[in-house]
Design a protein around this motif. Structure first.
Motif, PDB file in Angstrom:
ATOM      1  N   GLU A 257       3.087  15.132  16.419  1.00 28.06           N
ATOM      2  CA  GLU A 257       3.418  13.770  16.010  1.00 28.06           C
ATOM      3  C   GLU A 257       2.633  12.727  16.805  1.00 28.06           C
ATOM      4  O   GLU A 257       2.182  11.728  16.275  1.00 28.06           O
ATOM      5  CB  GLU A 257       4.924  13.545  16.187  1.00 28.06           C
ATOM      6  CG  GLU A 257       5.465  12.322  15.511  1.00 28.06           C
ATOM      7  CD  GLU A 257       5.494  12.423  13.995  1.00 28.06           C
ATOM      8  OE1 GLU A 257       5.385  11.382  13.348  1.00 28.06           O
ATOM      9  OE2 GLU A 257       5.621  13.552  13.472  1.00 28.06           O
ATOM     10  N   ASP A 258       2.423  12.989  18.099  1.00 33.86           N
ATOM     11  CA  ASP A 258       1.720  12.044  18.961  1.00 33.86           C
ATOM     12  C   ASP A 258       0.232  11.926  18.622  1.00 33.86           C
ATOM     13  O   ASP A 258      -0.403  10.939  18.952  1.00 33.86           O
ATOM     14  CB  ASP A 258       1.832  12.468  20.432  1.00 33.86           C
ATOM     15  CG  ASP A 258       3.268  12.385  20.923  1.00 33.86           C
ATOM     16  OD1 ASP A 258       4.053  11.625  20.326  1.00 33.86           O
ATOM     17  OD2 ASP A 258       3.598  13.093  21.890  1.00 33.86           O
ATOM     18  N   PHE A 259      -0.319  12.930  17.992  1.00 34.11           N
ATOM     19  CA  PHE A 259      -1.759  12.970  17.753  1.00 34.11           C
ATOM     20  C   PHE A 259      -2.133  12.674  16.306  1.00 34.11           C
ATOM     21  O   PHE A 259      -3.250  12.921  15.898  1.00 34.11           O
ATOM     22  CB  PHE A 259      -2.322  14.332  18.169  1.00 34.11           C
ATOM     23  CG  PHE A 259      -2.152  14.588  19.634  1.00 34.11           C
ATOM     24  CD1 PHE A 259      -2.934  13.927  20.568  1.00 34.11           C
ATOM     25  CD2 PHE A 259      -1.182  15.473  20.081  1.00 34.11           C
ATOM     26  CE1 PHE A 259      -2.774  14.153  21.921  1.00 34.11           C
ATOM     27  CE2 PHE A 259      -1.011  15.698  21.438  1.00 34.11           C
ATOM     28  CZ  PHE A 259      -1.804  15.042  22.362  1.00 34.11           C
ATOM     29  N   LYS A 260      -1.211  12.156  15.546  1.00 38.36           N
ATOM     30  CA  LYS A 260      -1.495  11.825  14.156  1.00 38.36           C
ATOM     31  C   LYS A 260      -2.501  10.683  14.105  1.00 38.36           C
ATOM     32  O   LYS A 260      -2.340   9.674  14.771  1.00 38.36           O
ATOM     33  CB  LYS A 260      -0.208  11.386  13.458  1.00 38.36           C
ATOM     34  CG  LYS A 260      -0.067  11.951  12.079  1.00 38.36           C
ATOM     35  CD  LYS A 260       1.168  11.402  11.440  1.00 38.36           C
ATOM     36  CE  LYS A 260       2.089  12.549  11.101  1.00 38.36           C
ATOM     37  NZ  LYS A 260       3.289  12.094  10.429  1.00 38.36           N
ATOM     38  N   ILE A 261      -3.558  10.865  13.357  1.00 42.83           N
ATOM     39  CA  ILE A 261      -4.568   9.818  13.219  1.00 42.83           C
ATOM     40  C   ILE A 261      -4.485   9.269  11.805  1.00 42.83           C
ATOM     41  O   ILE A 261      -4.520  10.030  10.840  1.00 42.83           O
ATOM     42  CB  ILE A 261      -5.982  10.371  13.486  1.00 42.83           C
ATOM     43  CG1 ILE A 261      -6.082  10.884  14.913  1.00 42.83           C
ATOM     44  CG2 ILE A 261      -7.040   9.312  13.216  1.00 42.83           C
ATOM     45  CD1 ILE A 261      -7.389  11.584  15.222  1.00 42.83           C
ATOM     46  N   ASN A 262      -4.363   7.984  11.700  1.00 42.58           N
ATOM     47  CA  ASN A 262      -4.379   7.350  10.388  1.00 42.58           C
ATOM     48  C   ASN A 262      -5.821   7.043  10.005  1.00 42.58           C
ATOM     49  O   ASN A 262      -6.575   6.524  10.817  1.00 42.58           O
ATOM     50  CB  ASN A 262      -3.551   6.059  10.404  1.00 42.58           C
ATOM     51  CG  ASN A 262      -2.083   6.352  10.571  1.00 42.58           C
ATOM     52  OD1 ASN A 262      -1.560   7.314  10.010  1.00 42.58           O
ATOM     53  ND2 ASN A 262      -1.409   5.533  11.356  1.00 42.58           N
ATOM     54  N   PHE A 263      -6.158   7.387   8.776  1.00 42.10           N
ATOM     55  CA  PHE A 263      -7.515   7.157   8.294  1.00 42.10           C
ATOM     56  C   PHE A 263      -7.529   5.991   7.325  1.00 42.10           C
ATOM     57  O   PHE A 263      -6.543   5.716   6.649  1.00 42.10           O
ATOM     58  CB  PHE A 263      -8.050   8.411   7.600  1.00 42.10           C
ATOM     59  CG  PHE A 263      -8.449   9.479   8.569  1.00 42.10           C
ATOM     60  CD1 PHE A 263      -9.768   9.594   8.984  1.00 42.10           C
ATOM     61  CD2 PHE A 263      -7.514  10.369   9.073  1.00 42.10           C
ATOM     62  CE1 PHE A 263     -10.142  10.570   9.898  1.00 42.10           C
ATOM     63  CE2 PHE A 263      -7.874  11.349   9.987  1.00 42.10           C
ATOM     64  CZ  PHE A 263      -9.192  11.450  10.397  1.00 42.10           C
ATOM     65  N   LYS A 264      -8.677   5.320   7.280  1.00 41.04           N
ATOM     66  CA  LYS A 264      -8.850   4.267   6.288  1.00 41.04           C
ATOM     67  C   LYS A 264     -10.039   4.638   5.420  1.00 41.04           C
ATOM     68  O   LYS A 264     -10.915   5.407   5.824  1.00 41.04           O
ATOM     69  CB  LYS A 264      -9.049   2.903   6.942  1.00 41.04           C
ATOM     70  CG  LYS A 264     -10.367   2.714   7.672  1.00 41.04           C
ATOM     71  CD  LYS A 264     -10.475   1.294   8.225  1.00 41.04           C
ATOM     72  CE  LYS A 264     -11.800   1.090   8.936  1.00 41.04           C
ATOM     73  NZ  LYS A 264     -11.928  -0.256   9.491  1.00 41.04           N
ATOM     74  N   GLU A 265     -10.042   4.093   4.231  1.00 43.17           N
ATOM     75  CA  GLU A 265     -11.111   4.353   3.279  1.00 43.17           C
ATOM     76  C   GLU A 265     -11.623   3.006   2.785  1.00 43.17           C
ATOM     77  O   GLU A 265     -10.846   2.173   2.339  1.00 43.17           O
ATOM     78  CB  GLU A 265     -10.536   5.168   2.125  1.00 43.17           C
ATOM     79  CG  GLU A 265     -11.554   5.839   1.279  1.00 43.17           C
ATOM     80  CD  GLU A 265     -10.886   6.779   0.280  1.00 43.17           C
ATOM     81  OE1 GLU A 265     -10.817   6.391  -0.893  1.00 43.17           O
ATOM     82  OE2 GLU A 265     -10.428   7.861   0.690  1.00 43.17           O
ATOM     83  N   THR A 266     -12.928   2.795   2.917  1.00 49.31           N
ATOM     84  CA  THR A 266     -13.529   1.531   2.506  1.00 49.31           C
ATOM     85  C   THR A 266     -14.701   1.830   1.586  1.00 49.31           C
ATOM     86  O   THR A 266     -15.472   2.760   1.843  1.00 49.31           O
ATOM     87  CB  THR A 266     -14.046   0.760   3.743  1.00 49.31           C
ATOM     88  OG1 THR A 266     -13.042   0.761   4.753  1.00 49.31           O
ATOM     89  CG2 THR A 266     -14.374  -0.670   3.391  1.00 49.31           C
ATOM     90  N   THR A 267     -14.838   1.044   0.522  1.00 49.71           N
ATOM     91  CA  THR A 267     -15.942   1.237  -0.422  1.00 49.71           C
ATOM     92  C   THR A 267     -16.882   0.039  -0.367  1.00 49.71           C
ATOM     93  O   THR A 267     -16.441  -1.106  -0.312  1.00 49.71           O
ATOM     94  CB  THR A 267     -15.406   1.425  -1.856  1.00 49.71           C
ATOM     95  OG1 THR A 267     -14.510   2.550  -1.861  1.00 49.71           O
ATOM     96  CG2 THR A 267     -16.528   1.696  -2.839  1.00 49.71           C
ATOM     97  N   TYR A 268     -18.183   0.342  -0.363  1.00 51.43           N
ATOM     98  CA  TYR A 268     -19.221  -0.680  -0.295  1.00 51.43           C
ATOM     99  C   TYR A 268     -20.220  -0.478  -1.428  1.00 51.43           C
ATOM    100  O   TYR A 268     -20.532   0.658  -1.780  1.00 51.43           O
ATOM    101  CB  TYR A 268     -20.001  -0.585   1.024  1.00 51.43           C
ATOM    102  CG  TYR A 268     -19.181  -0.805   2.257  1.00 51.43           C
ATOM    103  CD1 TYR A 268     -19.005  -2.081   2.777  1.00 51.43           C
ATOM    104  CD2 TYR A 268     -18.578   0.260   2.921  1.00 51.43           C
ATOM    105  CE1 TYR A 268     -18.251  -2.298   3.921  1.00 51.43           C
ATOM    106  CE2 TYR A 268     -17.823   0.059   4.062  1.00 51.43           C
ATOM    107  CZ  TYR A 268     -17.668  -1.217   4.561  1.00 51.43           C
ATOM    108  OH  TYR A 268     -16.920  -1.419   5.694  1.00 51.43           O
ATOM    109  N   GLU A 269     -20.748  -1.575  -1.947  1.00 56.59           N
ATOM    110  CA  GLU A 269     -21.879  -1.487  -2.859  1.00 56.59           C
ATOM    111  C   GLU A 269     -23.127  -1.358  -2.000  1.00 56.59           C
ATOM    112  O   GLU A 269     -23.208  -1.929  -0.923  1.00 56.59           O
ATOM    113  CB  GLU A 269     -21.967  -2.743  -3.728  1.00 56.59           C
ATOM    114  CG  GLU A 269     -20.843  -2.832  -4.730  1.00 56.59           C
ATOM    115  CD  GLU A 269     -20.988  -4.025  -5.668  1.00 56.59           C
ATOM    116  OE1 GLU A 269     -22.067  -4.646  -5.721  1.00 56.59           O
ATOM    117  OE2 GLU A 269     -20.003  -4.309  -6.350  1.00 56.59           O
ATOM    118  N   THR A 270     -24.109  -0.588  -2.467  1.00 60.63           N
ATOM    119  CA  THR A 270     -25.359  -0.435  -1.721  1.00 60.63           C
ATOM    120  C   THR A 270     -26.536  -0.804  -2.623  1.00 60.63           C
ATOM    121  O   THR A 270     -26.370  -1.018  -3.822  1.00 60.63           O
ATOM    122  CB  THR A 270     -25.562   1.022  -1.240  1.00 60.63           C
ATOM    123  OG1 THR A 270     -25.920   1.836  -2.359  1.00 60.63           O
ATOM    124  CG2 THR A 270     -24.335   1.574  -0.548  1.00 60.63           C
TER     125      THR A 270
END
Length: 130
Positions: A6-19
């Motif tokens: 529980e202490d080591f849970k990492i929350n991830f984010k997702e971001t989208t970019y135009e290239t």
């Protein structure tokens, strides 16, 4: 009981970019030069990892630029990664254009008289057309 994970849970984010990345081969070259791992491609998708970032490039067809989706830990800084990739891709595009111009000069019996690289990395070519 307390779950130790529980202490080591990492929350991830997702971001989208135009290239502006349209050329698949130049994108692959750029990614390899950038030192990515687990590079995989299928149809109109390229995925890879760099550090704790997952990069997924996708597009509907070959004539349009890739969209870039970045998955990373919640507090990661995606802008720096994007800027680094953009710089490398731009340099690869410039190199490809330069080599193409030099080849065209040879094919048309023209010679390069002078070559100058400016501060902003612009290349000025003076061509002898005799």
């Amino acid at each position: 009981s307390i779950d130790a994970n529980e202490d080591f849970k990492i929350n991830f984010k997702e971001t989208t970019y135009e290239t502006a990345y349209v050329d698949k081969n130049l994108l692959l070259k750029t990614l390899n030069e950038h030192g990515v791992a687990d590079l995989a491609e299928s149809n109109n998708e390229i995925s890879c990892n760099i550090e704790d970032y997952t990069l997924i490039f996708s597009r509907e067809n070959d004539s349009e630029p890739y969209l870039l989706k970045i998955k990373c830990p919640e507090k990661c800084q995606t802008e720096e990664k994007i800027n680094n990739l953009n710089e490398e891709y731009t340099l690869n595009v410039q190199e490809e254009a330069y080599l193409s111009i030099i080849e065209n000069l040879k094919d048309n019996n023209m010679s390069l008289e002078k070559e100058e690289v400016l501060e902003d990395n612009t290349i000025v070519l003076t061509v002898n057309i005799e």
